[in-house]
Write an enzyme that holds these catalytic residues in place. Structure first.
Site, PDB file in Angstrom:
ATOM      1  N   SER A   1       0.807  -1.234   0.000  1.00 46.93           N
ATOM      2  CA  SER A   1       0.000   0.000   0.000  1.00 46.93           C
ATOM      3  C   SER A   1       0.833   1.274   0.000  1.00 46.93           C
ATOM      4  CB  SER A   1      -0.961   0.021   1.213  1.00 46.93           C
ATOM      5  OG  SER A   1      -1.699  -1.164   1.262  1.00 46.93           O
ATOM      6  N   ARG A   2       2.052   1.167  -0.515  1.00 44.74           N
ATOM      7  CA  ARG A   2       2.955   2.337  -0.606  1.00 44.74           C
ATOM      8  C   ARG A   2       3.382   2.868   0.763  1.00 44.74           C
ATOM      9  NH1 ARG A   2       3.376   0.107  -4.760  1.00 44.74           N
ATOM     10  NH2 ARG A   2       2.974   0.951  -6.835  1.00 44.74           N
TER      11      ARG A   2
END
Ligand SMILES: Cc1cc2nc3c(=O)[nH]c(=O)nc-3n(C[C@H](O)[C@H](O)[C@H](O)COP(=O)(O)O)c2cc1C
Length: 212
Positions: free
Chosen positions: A189-190
């Protein structure tokens, strides 16, 4: 056809926490480099070197790490190349490793110094003969008329020096003395992990987490 704007990947292989990381960035680097070598990823020793010229324009290129210890990170090149000239004028530089398969990046910043002549001589002597001749044959970064110039230079220096070319005076070791390191581990999710190490005036390393 694949749209490049649709290319994306979730990074899920590993994590980098404060507890599991070394307090000394050199040890962290040593561990990650050995993990990259063990993982048999292509050219784990390749790093991007960024320099800044007197016109304040940055430039970057790939070089190979040839040594590292508490004094810094070493590679070899031509002192009269673009990188050599830029570093002579402005010794600040940055290095970056990107170990794609491990979803890892290491960024290193600091100041350049030349290795000693003795250190350069030892490494030069360890290179294959054609590489040693190549260091004489290539006026690195200069415009040449055609490829024949290189071939003719190589033949000339091979005939001149036979099996024992001396190290060219314009060729030798570069050492980046780091005062800042960053270790980046891709996460889902970065929400990646980034640990930055900065060196205080007493030589100790401050480790901080950066937002991804
Ligand atoms: C994987 C790889 C490794 C390289 N290693 C070196 C190196 O160790 N030393 C070097 O001078 N050039 C190396 N090169 C060539 C440089 O990327 C660059 O073309 C050259 O040094 C000239 O750069 P400059 O004109 O900015 O000085 C390498 C290139 C690649 C693709």
């Amino acid at each position: 056809m694949t749209k490049i704007s649709d290319l994306r990947k979730s990074y899920e292989r590993a994590e980098l926490g404060e507890d599991a990381s070394h307090a000394n960035p050199l040890q962290q680097f040593d561990q990650w480099l050995h993990e990259a070598i063990s993982a048999e990823i292509p050219e784990p020793n390749a790093m991007t070197l960024a320099t800044v010229g007197s016109d304040l324009r940055p430039s970057s290129r790939v070089v190979l790490i040839k040594g590292y210890d508490e004094r810094g990170i070493v590679w070899y090149s031509n002192y009269e190349s673009r990188k050599g000239r830029e570093l002579a004028g402005n010794p600040y530089a940055a290095l970056q490793f990107h170990w794609v398969e491990l979803e890892r990046v290491v960024r290193i910043e600091g100041c350049f110094e030349k290795t000693s002549a003795e250190e350069s001589d030892v490494y030069y002597a360890s290179r294959p003969l054609d590489s040693r001749i190549g260091a004489w044959a290539s006026p690195q970064s200069q415009v040449i008329a055609n490829r024949g110039v290189l071939v003719a230079n190589a033949a000339k220096y091979a005939a001149q020096y036979l099996m024992q070319p001396p190290r060219p005076p314009h060729w030798g070791g570069f050492r980046l003395v780091p005062d800042r390191w960053e270790f980046w581990q891709g996460r889902r999710s970065r929400l990646h992990d980034r640990l930055r190490y900065t060196q205080g005036s007493d030589g100790t390393w401050l480790r901080e987490r950066l937002a991804p």
